[in-house]
Design a protein around this motif. Sequence first.
Motif, PDB file in Angstrom:
ATOM      1  N   GLY A 170       0.817  -1.216   0.000  1.00 33.65           N
ATOM      2  CA  GLY A 170       0.000   0.000   0.000  1.00 33.65           C
ATOM      3  C   GLY A 170       0.844   1.255   0.000  1.00 33.65           C
ATOM      4  O   GLY A 170       0.544   2.220  -0.720  1.00 33.65           O
ATOM      5  N   ASN A 171       1.928   1.253   0.780  1.00 36.43           N
ATOM      6  CA  ASN A 171       2.775   2.447   0.866  1.00 36.43           C
ATOM      7  C   ASN A 171       3.612   2.670  -0.387  1.00 36.43           C
ATOM      8  O   ASN A 171       3.822   3.813  -0.796  1.00 36.43           O
ATOM      9  N   ILE A 172       4.086   1.596  -1.004  1.00 39.11           N
ATOM     10  CA  ILE A 172       4.917   1.780  -2.199  1.00 39.11           C
ATOM     11  C   ILE A 172       4.068   2.251  -3.382  1.00 39.11           C
ATOM     12  O   ILE A 172       4.565   2.908  -4.303  1.00 39.11           O
ATOM     13  N   ALA A 173       2.769   1.937  -3.334  1.00 37.56           N
ATOM     14  CA  ALA A 173       1.870   2.346  -4.423  1.00 37.56           C
ATOM     15  C   ALA A 173       1.277   3.732  -4.203  1.00 37.56           C
ATOM     16  O   ALA A 173       0.783   4.357  -5.149  1.00 37.56           O
ATOM     17  N   SER A 174       1.343   4.237  -2.977  1.00 32.90           N
ATOM     18  CA  SER A 174       0.689   5.499  -2.651  1.00 32.90           C
ATOM     19  C   SER A 174       1.265   6.666  -3.461  1.00 32.90           C
ATOM     20  O   SER A 174       2.465   6.947  -3.417  1.00 32.90           O
ATOM     21  N   ARG A 175       0.420   7.316  -4.234  1.00 28.24           N
ATOM     22  CA  ARG A 175       0.773   8.502  -5.041  1.00 28.24           C
ATOM     23  C   ARG A 175       1.951   8.240  -5.985  1.00 28.24           C
ATOM     24  O   ARG A 175       2.727   9.146  -6.278  1.00 28.24           O
ATOM     25  N   GLU A 204       2.327   6.374  -9.594  1.00 27.43           N
ATOM     26  CA  GLU A 204       1.652   5.644 -10.660  1.00 27.43           C
ATOM     27  C   GLU A 204       2.481   4.485 -11.191  1.00 27.43           C
ATOM     28  O   GLU A 204       1.937   3.432 -11.543  1.00 27.43           O
ATOM     29  N   ASP A 205       3.800   4.660 -11.261  1.00 24.97           N
ATOM     30  CA  ASP A 205       4.649   3.567 -11.744  1.00 24.97           C
ATOM     31  C   ASP A 205       4.581   2.375 -10.797  1.00 24.97           C
ATOM     32  O   ASP A 205       4.485   1.219 -11.229  1.00 24.97           O
ATOM     33  N   SER A 206       4.617   2.655  -9.515  1.00 20.93           N
ATOM     34  CA  SER A 206       4.512   1.570  -8.535  1.00 20.93           C
ATOM     35  C   SER A 206       3.121   0.939  -8.564  1.00 20.93           C
ATOM     36  O   SER A 206       2.976  -0.284  -8.436  1.00 20.93           O
ATOM     37  N   GLN A 207       2.104   1.759  -8.741  1.00 20.05           N
ATOM     38  CA  GLN A 207       0.742   1.227  -8.827  1.00 20.05           C
ATOM     39  C   GLN A 207       0.618   0.238  -9.988  1.00 20.05           C
ATOM     40  O   GLN A 207      -0.021  -0.817  -9.861  1.00 20.05           O
ATOM     41  N   SER A 208       1.247   0.575 -11.107  1.00 27.31           N
ATOM     42  CA  SER A 208       1.193  -0.313 -12.274  1.00 27.31           C
ATOM     43  C   SER A 208       1.853  -1.660 -11.980  1.00 27.31           C
ATOM     44  O   SER A 208       1.330  -2.721 -12.360  1.00 27.31           O
TER      45      SER A 208
END
Length: 475
Positions: A140-145, A147-151
Amino acid sequence: MAAPRPPPGRLSGVMVPAPIQDLEALRALTALFKEQRNRETAPRTIFQRVLDILKKSSHAVELACRDPSQVEHLASSLQLITECFRCLRNACIECSVNQNSIRNLDTIGVAVDLILLFREVRVEQESLLTAFRCGLQFLGNIASRNEDSQSIVWMHAFPELFLSCLNHPDKKIVAYSSMILFTSLNSERMKELEENLNIAIDVIEAHQKQPESEWPFLIITDHFLKSPELVKVMYAKMSNQERVTLLDLMIAKIMGDEPLSKDEIPVFLSHAELIASTFVDQCKTVLKLTSAQHADDEEALATIRLLDVLCEMTANTDLLGYLQVFPGLLERVIELLQVIHVAGSDTVNIFSTCACIKADGDISNMAEGFKSHLIRLIGNLCYKNKDNQDKVNELDGIPLILDSCSIDDSNPFLTQWVVYAIRNLTEDNSQNQDLIAKMEEQGLADASLLKKMGFEVEKRGDKLILKSTSDTPQL
């Protein structure tokens, strides 16, 4: 003589052990990364070392999955895994540099694989749950804000991780996996959910079980309800209980403190089409409630909630016009009012008038307020709409509505909604006014009742005039 220990490394002026090779060192790093200045100056090599420990420790979990007898040897590995995740979780807080460094080491893939292994370990240990939770917090923290991590999280986690976690018995695991889903979703990924409806339905179930948890709620209100295509396919597949949950959240959105935005209006017009068409097709299912054996029928409850949604939608001026001309809606509402009015008069059942007011105000059945809401909906659909006013007259709806105006504990505010409907039916409509005036003269409408409703009949020559004794209500 023993070899000298390597000198400790320095991180933003704070001494830390190097190389990182034990639990104490990881805990020290975890503590250091609670401070922003330490996060911002952390060298990438630290994250490589943490990843190496994580990979090495994960082998014990893999072994326990293959050989249950090895579970008892997991304790030390789970401690290291937990602290690795805590360290990485803290390092990512509001620090895109660390998020990018950790992501580029392929730590996300390793973390997701390990989390999926946790579901396969057949043991109920608090240490396992703690590692599980910390792993999800890291994702959750690595994806927060970012977009590259969210992908990358989405690529590795969808759909298996969500299918594994959203229905987990542990509330925190459900909450943290919901956080990851909320953070990672965008318009493109919403389309993928349409092909994996079980995940979307799991979110609905999570909200049912944990209504106090913000993440499932936010997924539904901020993502699902913005996609009429997803809502439509979900609704067809959900259980009736799940439908009620979704409809309740739709009502909450419409009635929220913030009015629907310009972008949300077209979306909710699409929702209105689904709700109205479903109600027109299925509204007669509520008649099953007249039988004692169907007193708790879930399909009927879902249909009642459809009516509640329609009442709130037609109270919104941006949605009202569309529903006022929706094919068959007004006719079906009047027909249903007629049927339940007769059914409640002929025999004692859930739609029968309760002539005594209960002191405690308890809700005695799921049909509470149903007749009131039918009349409210008729009133809304006739608001400043002469075609609908005339249609209610043609379908003999006006005598029906007047006849419904009685003390009925099962329908709170019934009289008020009758007043509201009659005023909207007679506003700038002399034909409907004449009908009610003639009904009063012929004894078909009680003059005292009309007076209580805010109307009076006045004779001017040979003409009967229906007059309102108070202001016309607004939507």
